[in-house]
Design an enzyme around this catalytic site. Structure first.
Site, PDB file in Angstrom:
ATOM      1  N   ASP A   7      32.588 -13.589 -15.279  1.00  0.00           N
ATOM      2  CA  ASP A   7      33.411 -13.895 -16.443  1.00  0.00           C
ATOM      3  C   ASP A   7      34.626 -12.949 -16.427  1.00  0.00           C
ATOM      4  O   ASP A   7      34.658 -11.975 -15.674  1.00  0.00           O
ATOM      5  CB  ASP A   7      32.557 -13.673 -17.702  1.00  0.00           C
ATOM      6  CG  ASP A   7      33.345 -13.771 -18.979  1.00  0.00           C
ATOM      7  OD1 ASP A   7      34.111 -14.732 -19.137  1.00  0.00           O
ATOM      8  OD2 ASP A   7      33.200 -12.875 -19.844  1.00  0.00           O
ATOM      9  N   LEU A   8      35.619 -13.242 -17.257  1.00  0.00           N
ATOM     10  CA  LEU A   8      36.804 -12.379 -17.338  1.00  0.00           C
ATOM     11  C   LEU A   8      36.770 -11.459 -18.560  1.00  0.00           C
ATOM     12  O   LEU A   8      36.465 -10.285 -18.452  1.00  0.00           O
ATOM     13  CB  LEU A   8      38.084 -13.220 -17.346  1.00  0.00           C
ATOM     14  CG  LEU A   8      38.547 -13.806 -16.009  1.00  0.00           C
ATOM     15  CD1 LEU A   8      39.866 -14.559 -16.196  1.00  0.00           C
ATOM     16  CD2 LEU A   8      38.705 -12.725 -14.944  1.00  0.00           C
ATOM     17  N   ASP A   9      37.094 -11.995 -19.731  1.00  0.00           N
ATOM     18  CA  ASP A   9      37.216 -11.165 -20.929  1.00  0.00           C
ATOM     19  C   ASP A   9      35.879 -10.519 -21.294  1.00  0.00           C
ATOM     20  O   ASP A   9      34.855 -11.189 -21.407  1.00  0.00           O
ATOM     21  CB  ASP A   9      37.722 -12.014 -22.097  1.00  0.00           C
ATOM     22  CG  ASP A   9      39.143 -12.516 -21.860  1.00  0.00           C
ATOM     23  OD1 ASP A   9      40.079 -11.716 -21.998  1.00  0.00           O
ATOM     24  OD2 ASP A   9      39.291 -13.702 -21.515  1.00  0.00           O
ATOM     25  N   THR A  41      35.351 -18.634 -16.539  1.00  0.00           N
ATOM     26  CA  THR A  41      35.940 -18.137 -17.776  1.00  0.00           C
ATOM     27  C   THR A  41      36.190 -19.248 -18.788  1.00  0.00           C
ATOM     28  O   THR A  41      36.257 -20.432 -18.427  1.00  0.00           O
ATOM     29  CB  THR A  41      37.278 -17.432 -17.456  1.00  0.00           C
ATOM     30  OG1 THR A  41      37.903 -16.991 -18.660  1.00  0.00           O
ATOM     31  CG2 THR A  41      38.235 -18.368 -16.724  1.00  0.00           C
ATOM     32  N   GLY A  42      36.355 -18.858 -20.031  1.00  0.00           N
ATOM     33  CA  GLY A  42      36.761 -19.798 -21.061  1.00  0.00           C
ATOM     34  C   GLY A  42      38.261 -19.998 -21.094  1.00  0.00           C
ATOM     35  O   GLY A  42      38.761 -20.903 -21.763  1.00  0.00           O
ATOM     36  N   LYS A 212      29.568 -23.407 -17.921  1.00  0.00           N
ATOM     37  CA  LYS A 212      29.725 -22.534 -16.755  1.00  0.00           C
ATOM     38  C   LYS A 212      28.557 -22.682 -15.782  1.00  0.00           C
ATOM     39  O   LYS A 212      28.756 -22.696 -14.567  1.00  0.00           O
ATOM     40  CB  LYS A 212      29.858 -21.076 -17.198  1.00  0.00           C
ATOM     41  CG  LYS A 212      31.147 -20.756 -17.928  1.00  0.00           C
ATOM     42  CD  LYS A 212      31.252 -19.265 -18.223  1.00  0.00           C
ATOM     43  CE  LYS A 212      32.532 -18.931 -18.970  1.00  0.00           C
ATOM     44  NZ  LYS A 212      32.713 -17.485 -19.196  1.00  0.00           N
ATOM     45  N   ASP A 235      29.152 -11.501 -20.691  1.00  0.00           N
ATOM     46  CA  ASP A 235      28.930 -10.685 -21.884  1.00  0.00           C
ATOM     47  C   ASP A 235      28.665 -11.480 -23.153  1.00  0.00           C
ATOM     48  O   ASP A 235      28.304 -10.905 -24.172  1.00  0.00           O
ATOM     49  CB  ASP A 235      30.141  -9.780 -22.129  1.00  0.00           C
ATOM     50  CG  ASP A 235      31.358 -10.571 -22.610  1.00  0.00           C
ATOM     51  OD1 ASP A 235      31.721 -11.558 -21.945  1.00  0.00           O
ATOM     52  OD2 ASP A 235      31.936 -10.199 -23.640  1.00  0.00           O
ATOM     53  N   ASN A 238      28.965 -18.036 -24.134  1.00  0.00           N
ATOM     54  CA  ASN A 238      29.494 -19.075 -23.242  1.00  0.00           C
ATOM     55  C   ASN A 238      29.203 -18.749 -21.782  1.00  0.00           C
ATOM     56  O   ASN A 238      29.476 -19.559 -20.896  1.00  0.00           O
ATOM     57  CB  ASN A 238      30.995 -19.300 -23.474  1.00  0.00           C
ATOM     58  CG  ASN A 238      31.835 -18.087 -23.151  1.00  0.00           C
ATOM     59  OD1 ASN A 238      31.351 -16.959 -23.159  1.00  0.00           O
ATOM     60  ND2 ASN A 238      33.108 -18.314 -22.887  1.00  0.00           N
TER      61      ASN A 238
END
Length: 289
Positions: A7-9, A41-42, A212, A235, A238
């Site tokens: 994931d990113l954020d 990622t979202g 995802k 984290d 999602n």
């Protein structure tokens, strides 16, 4: 492990929204060892690709929670838009509950009000960082405009009627937990929408196939990789579908408690280069086996 999905954020990106030198180096080390790396990622594709490119990396990207999958050469290989009728239902419910929301499409991101947009970002920052200064908030607002190019329109009716527009995700916000729960429960029996969350004050609406975990499974399959040979890092909720499907699900140290409880491994926080730490720990085990 043959594939790493991150994931990113709140995961690969630190508190400043950047990929740290340590995280970038760990990813390169994995790539040099023949382990593939994909971002999940979202975010929209452009907003996801920007911080990756800034550290000289070129990676496949699963964006908008699994609605789109791109190769590292930027080729779109999976496309899962939402049903228009459910989009109208979401619009109606969110408007009844006075929730601010954004619509993510193949033509960019749309919102009704620039002022509401700015207020939402300010609320997010103040909720996450109660001691943050006004100057830092203003910088964060401007950064959001740079990360995601939002277009402001007078109403959503024409947008939802446009057959050239594919709607991939609707992102709605509220600081009231009871409102979030009420809206979520409204769609409990709707099989044409999947609701997740990337934070404590939002809801993310996608097609049920735009998750995802599903997108990652199909990507792994296309590379002849078993999900048992996949490490996924995240984290928030999602991320849960990919964390539970991966052979090695890793929760960030800053992850929601419910996420940690469903993962076998917990790494350091995103601001402590948690992705790099998780990769190094995994590589140690690979070298010992």
């Amino acid at each position: 492990m043959k594939l790493i999905a991150t994931d990113l954020d709140g995961t690969l990106l630190n508190e400043k929204g950047n990929v740290s030198l340590e995280n970038a180096q760990a990813i390169r080390k994995a790539l040099d060892m023949g382990i593939q790396v994909v971002v999940a990622t979202g975010r929209s594709y452009d907003a996801a690709n920007k911080p990756i490119q800034e550290v000289g990396l070129s990676l496949p990207i699963i964006s908008l929670n699994g609605a789109n999958t791109y190769t590292k050469e930027k080729e779109l290989i999976r496309d899962i838009p939402m049903d228009r009728s459910i989009c109208k239902k979401i619009q109606t419910v969110c408007e009844e509950e006075n929730m601010y929301f954004e619509v993510f499409t193949n033509k960019g991101i749309f919102s009704l009000s620039r002022d509401d947009f700015k207020q939402v970002i300010m609320d997010i920052m103040m909720t996450a960082h109660p001691t943050i200064s006004k100057e830092e908030i203003e910088l964060a607002v401007e950064q959001r405009f740079q990360d995601e190019e939002v277009q402001f329109i007078s109403n959503y009716d024409e947008l939802f009627k446009d057959k050239n527009i594919n709607i991939y995700k609707i992102l709605a916000f509220s600081l009231d937990n009871s409102t979030l729960q009420k809206v979520r429960e409204t769609f409990t029996d709707h099989s044409s929408v999947k609701i997740t969350s990337s934070g404590s004050i939002n809801l993310e609406f996608n097609d049920p196939q735009a998750q995802k975990g599903i997108a990652l499974s199909l990507f792994a399959e296309s590379q002849n990789i078993s999900m048992q040979d996949v490490m996924a890092l995240g984290d928030n909720y999602n991320d849960l579908s990919m964390l539970t499907l991966a052979g090695r699900g890793v929760a960030m140290g800053n992850a929601e408690e419910g996420i940690k409880q469903q993962c076998d491994f917990i790494t350091k926080e995103n601001k402590q280069n948690g992705v790099a730490y998780a990769i190094e720990e995994m590589l140690k085990e690979v070298n010992l086996s």
